[in-house]
Design a protein around this motif. Sequence first.
Motif, PDB file in Angstrom:
ATOM      1  N   UNK A 384       4.746   5.763 -52.803  1.00 30.52           N
ATOM      2  CA  UNK A 384       3.432   6.374 -52.639  1.00 30.52           C
ATOM      3  C   UNK A 384       2.508   5.523 -51.780  1.00 30.52           C
ATOM      4  N   UNK A 385       2.568   4.216 -52.000  1.00 35.02           N
ATOM      5  CA  UNK A 385       1.733   3.318 -51.207  1.00 35.02           C
ATOM      6  C   UNK A 385       2.049   3.498 -49.725  1.00 35.02           C
ATOM      7  N   UNK A 386       3.327   3.577 -49.429  1.00 31.93           N
ATOM      8  CA  UNK A 386       3.766   3.745 -48.049  1.00 31.93           C
ATOM      9  C   UNK A 386       3.266   5.068 -47.483  1.00 31.93           C
ATOM     10  N   UNK A 517       3.272  -6.749 -50.325  1.00 29.66           N
ATOM     11  CA  UNK A 517       1.960  -6.848 -49.693  1.00 29.66           C
ATOM     12  C   UNK A 517       2.025  -6.656 -48.187  1.00 29.66           C
ATOM     13  N   UNK A 518       3.240  -6.731 -47.617  1.00 28.62           N
ATOM     14  CA  UNK A 518       3.321  -6.465 -46.186  1.00 28.62           C
ATOM     15  C   UNK A 518       4.019  -5.139 -45.877  1.00 28.62           C
ATOM     16  N   UNK A 519       4.014  -4.270 -46.871  1.00 26.22           N
ATOM     17  CA  UNK A 519       4.550  -2.919 -46.671  1.00 26.22           C
ATOM     18  C   UNK A 519       3.858  -2.241 -45.490  1.00 26.22           C
ATOM     19  N   UNK A 520       2.542  -2.304 -45.465  1.00 28.68           N
ATOM     20  CA  UNK A 520       1.818  -1.621 -44.394  1.00 28.68           C
ATOM     21  C   UNK A 520       1.817  -2.444 -43.109  1.00 28.68           C
ATOM     22  N   UNK A 521       1.647  -3.754 -43.256  1.00 28.72           N
ATOM     23  CA  UNK A 521       1.567  -4.595 -42.060  1.00 28.72           C
ATOM     24  C   UNK A 521       2.895  -4.627 -41.313  1.00 28.72           C
ATOM     25  N   UNK A 522       3.971  -4.736 -42.035  1.00 29.79           N
ATOM     26  CA  UNK A 522       5.251  -5.009 -41.396  1.00 29.79           C
ATOM     27  C   UNK A 522       6.269  -3.867 -41.512  1.00 29.79           C
ATOM     28  N   UNK A 523       6.528  -3.431 -42.746  1.00 27.38           N
ATOM     29  CA  UNK A 523       7.568  -2.431 -42.958  1.00 27.38           C
ATOM     30  C   UNK A 523       7.262  -1.156 -42.168  1.00 27.38           C
TER      31      UNK A 523
END
Length: 733
Positions: A384-386, A517-523
Motif C-alpha cells: 500500500x505504501x508503494x 524507508x527507501x521504498x519511495x526513494x530507491x525501489x
Amino acid sequence: MQMQKNYDHKLYEEEIIKRWEEAGIFKARNDTAKKPFTIVLPPPNASGKMHTGNVLMIAIEDILIRWHKMKGEETLWIPGTDHAGTETQITFERELKKQGKSRFSYNRQDFYEEVWKFVQANKTLVEGQIRRMGAGVDWSRNKFTLEPEVVSLVCKTFEKLYQDGLVYRGDYMVNYCPKCGTTYADIEINHIERVDPLYYIKYGSLVVATVRPETKFGDTAVAVNPADTRYKDWIGSEIEVEGLSGKFKLKVIGDEFVDPKFGTGVVKVTPAHDPNDYEMGKKHNLATVKVIELNGKLTEVAGKYAGLSVFTARKQVVDDLKAKGLIDKVDEHYSHSVAVCKAGHDVEPTILPNWFVKMDSLRKPALEAVKEGRVKIYPKWRTLTYIRWMENIHDWAISRQNIWGIRIPVWYSSKENPNLIVSFINTDGTVVNGRLAELLRNYTLEDIKKGLQVLMAPAESKYKISVEKPSEDCLQETDTFDTWFSSGQWPLAILGYPESEDFKYFYPTNVLETGWEILSKWVSRMMMLGIYLTGEPPFKNVYLHGIVRALDGRKMSKSLGNVINPEEYIDEFGVDALRMGLVAGTATGKDFSFPRDRIVGYKKFANKLWNVARFIEPVLAAKQSSDSSTNEDDQWILHELELVIEKVDSSLEKYRFAEAAEILYEFIWHKLADVYLEKVKDRREEASQTLSKALDICLRLLHPFMPFVTEAVWKEVFLDEGLLISQEWPESK
RNA sequence: GGUCGCGUAGCGCAGUUGGUUAGCGCACCGCAUUCACAUUGCGGGGGUCACUGGUUCGAAUCCAGUCGCGACCACCA
C-alpha cells in the motif's frame, strides 16, 4: 583431533572465509543448464562504516543466497558501494573546514579528485566489513557507482529520456538551501515544528498574517477565499498599500486554497518564494518577483534591504514596519512546520532552472507491475505504501548543485550564451565570477574551463544534451545527477546492461531486499527506470526489513549517543550470533529495538550446537555402526526432523526468517539435545546412524543462518564430504 | 491534514485464513552439579491479549467506535 570444550568464534571465522574464497564458492557462472538466482546488494555508502541496518540486510540476503545455492541454483549476489552524492560531499566538506578550506578553495576537477581519494579509504573499510560478515557475494563483479561503465550508462539513459521527451529544463519551485548551495528533492526535506512570530501587517485596508515579512517585496497579489463573505466583494479589485518604500498596488484574487480561519483570512501572495503561492501565481497569471538570491541575500527589489540575509532583513523590515505603524499585531507563539534540509538549515523555496524527469508515463507500468502481482512486496501491507506513493508522485528533479556525483551531460555554447553566470579559479588563484560575456574580455575560455567551479544557466539558455562533448567552445553543466537517479539504474549497471552475458542470464533479479524507508526513494525509481529501459521490472520480489533502533527503542543518532557499532558485537558474540539475533529480532518487517538478549542467546546456541557435535562425533568416529538399529526414540526424532525440514522451507518461501530461526533453535536445543541425546546415552552406537543423520540435516538447515559455526562443526564431523556450503539442501519427503 | 501500522507476562516480542488449558527470549523463584555443553539440565510463578460495543456455536485474531503510541507522506501564508 579432539574438539574443544566450547565453540570459540574467533578461532574459526577468518579461516572459514578463506576456505570459501579459495574454493571460489560464490563466483557465479552463466550456466544455462541451471536456474539463476540473483540479488543485488543495496550498495552501502562509501562514505562511512557499516551500521546495524547493513548487518541485518546482509544477514537476510546471505540466508537467501546460501539457501538457493544449496538448492542447486546458480546464485549471484553482487556487491557494490554508492557514492552518495550530497551526504559524502557534506562529510568531506566538514573535514575540509577543519583545515580551514572549503569547496570554493578548489576548482571542480580538483575538488572531485580530493573527494575521490577520501572515499577510497572508506570504501575499502566497508568492503572489508561486508567480507567479515561472511557475505557470500561475488567480489569479482564488485562495482562502485562512479566507475566509467556506470557513468556511461547513466548519461546514456538521460540522453534517451531526453530524446523521448521525458526530460525538461524548467523554472521550478525547488527547495533550495542557501547554506548548502544545493536544491533538495521533496523527499529529502524534513518538516519540523517550530514556534515563530506571526506578523499581522496592514495592507491598505486589509490585514495579512505572515511569518515571512521580508518577502513582501515580491508580493504580486493578496488572496482570499471566494466563499469568505467578509472579503467576497474585494475579489477582482485593486488595493493601494502603504509600504516601506512608498505606495504600491496589489490585485485581490480569490482562491480556494486560502483558509478563512487562518489569521485574518487574507494572504499575501509571493509566487517566487512559496510553493503554494507559486501554484496560485500560475493559475492567476501573476508576475513572479524574485526577492531572495541564491546566496540567501535579498535582491535589488528590496530597495535598501538589498544584500541583507533573510533573517537580518526580516528583523529590520519588522522594526521599520512597526515604526511606520504598519504592524497590526504580532502572535509570538505561532507554531508551524518549517522545511529544513538534511543539515538542518531552513530551506528557501526558490525558482531555479533545474533538470526534471516527467513521471507520468514512467510510473504507470511500475504501478501496474505491483498491482498485478508481477512484482510482489513483502511484508504484504507495505504494498500500500508503494501504491500510494506512486499514485501521488510528481515530476522528479534530478539535478543537484553538487560536485561529487555524475556530471550531467549538458553543454552550453559560450558563443550562444553570453549570460551564463560562471565562477572559476583564475591562474593566480583568485576566485572570479560574473557574466560569461564580460569575463571573456579579460580571460580566455581555456582558463575559465580549467578553473571552473560552478556555472548557472538562466532559463533562456541554449543547451545541447549529449554524452560526447559537441564542440570546443562549450562549457559542461556543473550540476550532477541526484544519487537516486544513478542508483535507480543500479541493477542494470551492475549487470552490464545492455550487451553483457551477465545481463542476459541474470536479469531480472529475484529479490530486492532493503529497508522500507527507501521504498519511495530507491525501489520505485529502480522499478520505473528498469521497466523503461528493458521492458521488465528489475526484480520479482521485494522484501523490506524494519529499521534497527537503539537499545532504548529510539532511533540511533550520534547526538543521542546511542549508536551501536556492530563490530563490537562481532568481537564479543561472533558474526553468527549477531546475524541470527538480528534476523530473529523481528518477524514482521516492523522496526525493532536492537535485540541484545537474543544475540547473547544465539551465541549460547552456537555453543550448544558445537556440543551436540561433540557428543555425536566420537560415536561416528568409532565406526561400529554396522549393528545399528532403530527404536521408537529414533523414529520420533527422525519424524520431528522431517517436520523441521518442511517448516523451515515453507517459512523461507514466505520470507519469514524469524520463524525459521525459532524453529531451528527450538528443535536443535529442546528436542535433539534435551530429549533425544539424553535418551540415547545408553545406546549411542546403536543409534549412530540416526545421530549422524540428525546432525547432518541440522547443519545443512542452519547453515544459511549461522554459516560459520555450522561450517566449523561440519569440518570436525564430516570432513570427507568437503565444504558444507557445497552440500545439497535437504528435501522433505 | 493524508496514509500505514502498533497497544499480548516486569522488559523485548511471536501468535499465518477466528477453533481445545494464549506462546518465545531475557529477567525472576526452587532443585540438580565431575557423565557433550554452567555459554548446562529439570521444575515453577507470572497475562481480564488497551477500552467499549458488534458479528459468531466460538474472537488476541473479523467489524465499528474510543483512548494512547509510532512512523512515513503532504502541508497552512
